[in-house]
Scaffold this motif. Structure first.
Motif, PDB file in Angstrom:
ATOM      1  N   THR A  82       0.667  -1.287  -0.044  1.00  0.00           N
ATOM      2  CA  THR A  82      -0.033   0.215  -0.006  1.00  0.00           C
ATOM      3  C   THR A  82       0.955   1.077  -0.222  1.00  0.00           C
ATOM      4  O   THR A  82       1.784   1.420   0.924  1.00  0.00           O
ATOM      5  N   VAL A  83       0.609   2.077  -0.803  1.00  0.00           N
ATOM      6  CA  VAL A  83       1.333   3.290  -1.131  1.00  0.00           C
ATOM      7  C   VAL A  83       0.618   4.689  -1.030  1.00  0.00           C
ATOM      8  O   VAL A  83      -0.401   4.749  -1.815  1.00  0.00           O
ATOM      9  N   VAL A  84       1.257   5.348  -0.217  1.00  0.00           N
ATOM     10  CA  VAL A  84       0.536   6.662  -0.351  1.00  0.00           C
ATOM     11  C   VAL A  84       1.231   7.787  -0.833  1.00  0.00           C
ATOM     12  O   VAL A  84       2.430   8.052  -0.403  1.00  0.00           O
ATOM     13  N   LEU A  85       0.757   8.309  -1.854  1.00  0.00           N
ATOM     14  CA  LEU A  85       1.642   9.409  -2.492  1.00  0.00           C
ATOM     15  C   LEU A  85       1.214  11.186  -1.945  1.00  0.00           C
ATOM     16  O   LEU A  85       0.047  11.087  -2.080  1.00  0.00           O
ATOM     17  N   LEU A  86       2.203  11.712  -1.685  1.00  0.00           N
ATOM     18  CA  LEU A  86       1.922  13.233  -1.225  1.00  0.00           C
ATOM     19  C   LEU A  86       1.885  14.018  -2.454  1.00  0.00           C
ATOM     20  O   LEU A  86       3.008  14.133  -2.976  1.00  0.00           O
ATOM     21  N   SER A  87       0.670  14.764  -2.583  1.00  0.00           N
ATOM     22  CA  SER A  87       0.521  15.565  -3.698  1.00  0.00           C
ATOM     23  C   SER A  87       0.135  17.090  -3.109  1.00  0.00           C
ATOM     24  O   SER A  87      -1.168  17.295  -3.368  1.00  0.00           O
ATOM     25  N   ASP A 107      -1.567  -0.993  -4.392  1.00  0.00           N
ATOM     26  CA  ASP A 107      -2.654  -0.103  -3.825  1.00  0.00           C
ATOM     27  C   ASP A 107      -2.078   1.121  -3.658  1.00  0.00           C
ATOM     28  O   ASP A 107      -1.664   1.432  -2.754  1.00  0.00           O
ATOM     29  N   ILE A 108      -2.831   2.189  -4.609  1.00  0.00           N
ATOM     30  CA  ILE A 108      -2.083   3.424  -4.379  1.00  0.00           C
ATOM     31  C   ILE A 108      -3.276   4.599  -3.788  1.00  0.00           C
ATOM     32  O   ILE A 108      -4.462   4.380  -4.077  1.00  0.00           O
ATOM     33  N   VAL A 109      -3.018   5.289  -2.968  1.00  0.00           N
ATOM     34  CA  VAL A 109      -3.766   6.244  -2.300  1.00  0.00           C
ATOM     35  C   VAL A 109      -3.080   7.727  -2.596  1.00  0.00           C
ATOM     36  O   VAL A 109      -1.641   7.856  -2.081  1.00  0.00           O
ATOM     37  N   ILE A 110      -3.724   8.677  -3.013  1.00  0.00           N
ATOM     38  CA  ILE A 110      -2.963  10.076  -3.302  1.00  0.00           C
ATOM     39  C   ILE A 110      -3.576  11.010  -2.256  1.00  0.00           C
ATOM     40  O   ILE A 110      -4.802  11.093  -2.095  1.00  0.00           O
ATOM     41  N   ALA A 111      -2.898  11.682  -1.428  1.00  0.00           N
ATOM     42  CA  ALA A 111      -3.276  12.547  -0.148  1.00  0.00           C
ATOM     43  C   ALA A 111      -3.171  13.920  -1.117  1.00  0.00           C
ATOM     44  O   ALA A 111      -1.987  14.219  -1.270  1.00  0.00           O
ATOM     45  N   THR A 112      -4.042  14.634  -1.198  1.00  0.00           N
ATOM     46  CA  THR A 112      -3.926  16.111  -1.852  1.00  0.00           C
ATOM     47  C   THR A 112      -4.883  17.027  -1.376  1.00  0.00           C
ATOM     48  O   THR A 112      -5.843  16.654  -0.568  1.00  0.00           O
ATOM     49  N   LEU A 146      -4.480  11.898   8.009  1.00  0.00           N
ATOM     50  CA  LEU A 146      -5.708  11.720   7.112  1.00  0.00           C
ATOM     51  C   LEU A 146      -5.606  10.539   6.350  1.00  0.00           C
ATOM     52  O   LEU A 146      -6.730   9.950   6.236  1.00  0.00           O
ATOM     53  N   ALA A 147      -4.644  10.381   5.781  1.00  0.00           N
ATOM     54  CA  ALA A 147      -4.519   9.175   4.749  1.00  0.00           C
ATOM     55  C   ALA A 147      -4.835   8.133   5.637  1.00  0.00           C
ATOM     56  O   ALA A 147      -5.305   7.129   4.999  1.00  0.00           O
ATOM     57  N   VAL A 182       3.570   2.316   2.745  1.00  0.00           N
ATOM     58  CA  VAL A 182       4.568   3.371   2.311  1.00  0.00           C
ATOM     59  C   VAL A 182       4.317   4.605   1.759  1.00  0.00           C
ATOM     60  O   VAL A 182       3.373   4.638   0.870  1.00  0.00           O
ATOM     61  N   VAL A 183       4.909   5.623   2.208  1.00  0.00           N
ATOM     62  CA  VAL A 183       4.718   7.162   1.997  1.00  0.00           C
ATOM     63  C   VAL A 183       5.794   7.958   1.028  1.00  0.00           C
ATOM     64  O   VAL A 183       6.875   7.719   1.513  1.00  0.00           O
TER      65      VAL A 183
END
Length: 451
Positions: free
Chosen positions: A3-8, A57-62, A95-96, A113-114
């Motif tokens: 699971t990867v959280v991408l910071l945008s 699994d990708i989640v984008i925090a934006t 929040l993510a 993984v962020v």
């Protein structure tokens, strides 16, 4: 499956005037993919992650202002955790975490993984996601970092100092961390490198339950919606300061490969294949890049080692090295409103903004709506609009009445009227707004008319 959280979250002020709050640097299509097609940083990073781990699994925090751009540029499945306001990386990651817990139903013992969404790296960087995941699962430490092996004693980066007394390495090659040093002098950076220090590239891995326990210090809320509602109570601090440097145990995995921060014009232009874009021509300009988004010609002669950028948001003429220090100057002159913005249906550009003696204001926009896309069914309280179709074809609906439109057609929309438009082919519209106040906030949306 990782699971990867991408910071945008950033707006890329140092890439003004091409980058702004609504069109951040990660969405600029200034790079090229393997086939030579234009590509943004977002598209490059997500393609690299999916290549390294197709099941990831990708989640984008934006922020809310970037959601449309994400859906316009990113295909396939991904989640979005939207910040109600900008509060730095620590609250964004918390929040993510709430999103993964309540919306994705991820268990507390699962690793996360962020990563930044705008890293410019080799594919091998993303192949280490599995090693970070494994190190977290093994209980190596509370937080596992990824550190980049330095190529020179940079003063502008943070450094991770491994513990030289630690015996051996753990899962995934992780080594215990002894200390952190933020933006050292050149001499201190050289000494740190001799001690085996690594550049901090903003990659963190930990179990979901760990970040949820950190968030519990600030709110009793656990669901994504509840945490978002209390977002203003979270500290406006970076994840490094608020969490990593306070953690009881931290380890790091080293990455020895290409890594660049394309956050300034002098670094970004190193990866731009085309020295000129738009209506621009130059001569005698070695190592100079020109970007012109205006519908007027730009000529540059005898200007070496420079970046020249002209957009509706402003004009920049700068020595490349000096451009890295432009942020305080941009804050003095930049308009609060973005003059260009990408949306999930296409993009718009502000052409003119005028105020008349009567107190009435006018705002003229150029809209480009991609074939098959539509603007939401909406109404305005304060303004009237006149749409003139300059190219393409589609359908317009006003208060439930649908009509076909093509080049040369005009549509008048009074304030309070529900309206929308759908493009059959790429549709180009000049929109004139008239009213006492003309802002993007004066929109009430009612979904989409054509479902």
């Amino acid at each position: 499956m990782s699971t990867v959280v991408l910071l945008s979250g950033g707006s890329g002020t140092r890439l003004w005037p091409l980058s702004n709050e609504a069109r951040s640097k990660q969405f600029l299509k200034v790079l090229r993919d393997d086939s030579g097609a234009s590509q943004s940083m977002v598209q490059r990073v997500i393609a690299q992650i999916r290549k390294a781990d197709p099941a990831c699994d990708i989640v984008i925090a934006t922020s809310a202002s970037q959601v449309s751009s994400l859906y316009a540029q990113v295909d396939g499945d991904f989640g979005v955790a939207v910040e109600p306001s900008r509060r730095d990386t620590a609250p964004a990651i918390m929040l993510a975490g709430a999103y993964l817990h309540s919306e994705k139903h991820l268990a507390d013992d699962e690793p996360i993984v962020v990563m930044p969404i705008d890293s410019y790296v080799d594919d091998g960087y993303f192949e280490l996601i599995g090693m970070l995941d494994a190190a977290v699962r093994s209980g190596e430490s509370d937080i596992v970092l990824l550190g980049v092996k330095p190529t020179h004693p940079a003063e502008s980066y943070g450094y991770i100092v491994p513990d030289s007394k630690a015996s051996g390495t753990g899962a995934g090659g992780a080594v215990a961390v002894r200390a952190f040093k933020e933006k050292p002098s050149s001499s201190d950076a050289a000494r740190l490198i001799d001690e085996g220090a690594l550049w901090n590239c903003g990659v963190f891995a930990f179990k979901l339950g760990y970040i949820r326990s950190i968030a519990a210090r600030y709110t009793e809320a656990t669901s994504y919606d509840e945490v978002a509602a209390e977002y203003g109570s979270f500290p406006k601090k970076s994840f490094d300061y608020e969490v990593v440097e306070q953690a009881e145990s931290v380890s790091v995995i080293a990455y020895d490969g290409m890594w660049k921060d394309l956050g300034t014009w002098n670094t970004l232009t190193e990866e731009m294949r085309d020295p000129q874009a738009g209506r621009a021509i130059g001569s005698g300009n070695p190592n100079t890049h020109i970007v012109n988004e205006l519908n007027i010609p730009l000529v540059a002669l005898g200007i070496p080692d420079a970046v020249i950028v002209a957009t509706p948001d402003g004009i920049l003429v700068s020595d490349k090295k000096a451009s890295a220090a432009m942020k305080p100057y941009v804050e003095q002159v930049a308009e609060g409103r973005a003059m260009c913005e990408s949306r999930n249906w296409g993009e718009y550009r502000v052409l003119d903004h005028s105020v008349y003696n009567s107190g009435t204001k006018s705002l003229t926009k150029y809209l480009e709506i991609a074939a098959g896309r539509q603007i939401s069914y909406q109404r305005h309280t304060l303004r009237d609009e006149i749409w003139t179709v300059v190219d393409g074809s589609g359908e317009v609906v006003v208060d439930g009445e649908v009509r076909a439109v093509a080049r040369g057609d005009a549509v008048s929309i009074s304030h309070g009227s529900l309206h929308g438009v759908r493009a059959r082919t790429d549709l180009h519209i000049v929109e004139v707004q008239l009213g006492p106040m003309l802002t993007e906030d004066d929109i009430e949306r009612f979904g989409f008319y054509w479902e």
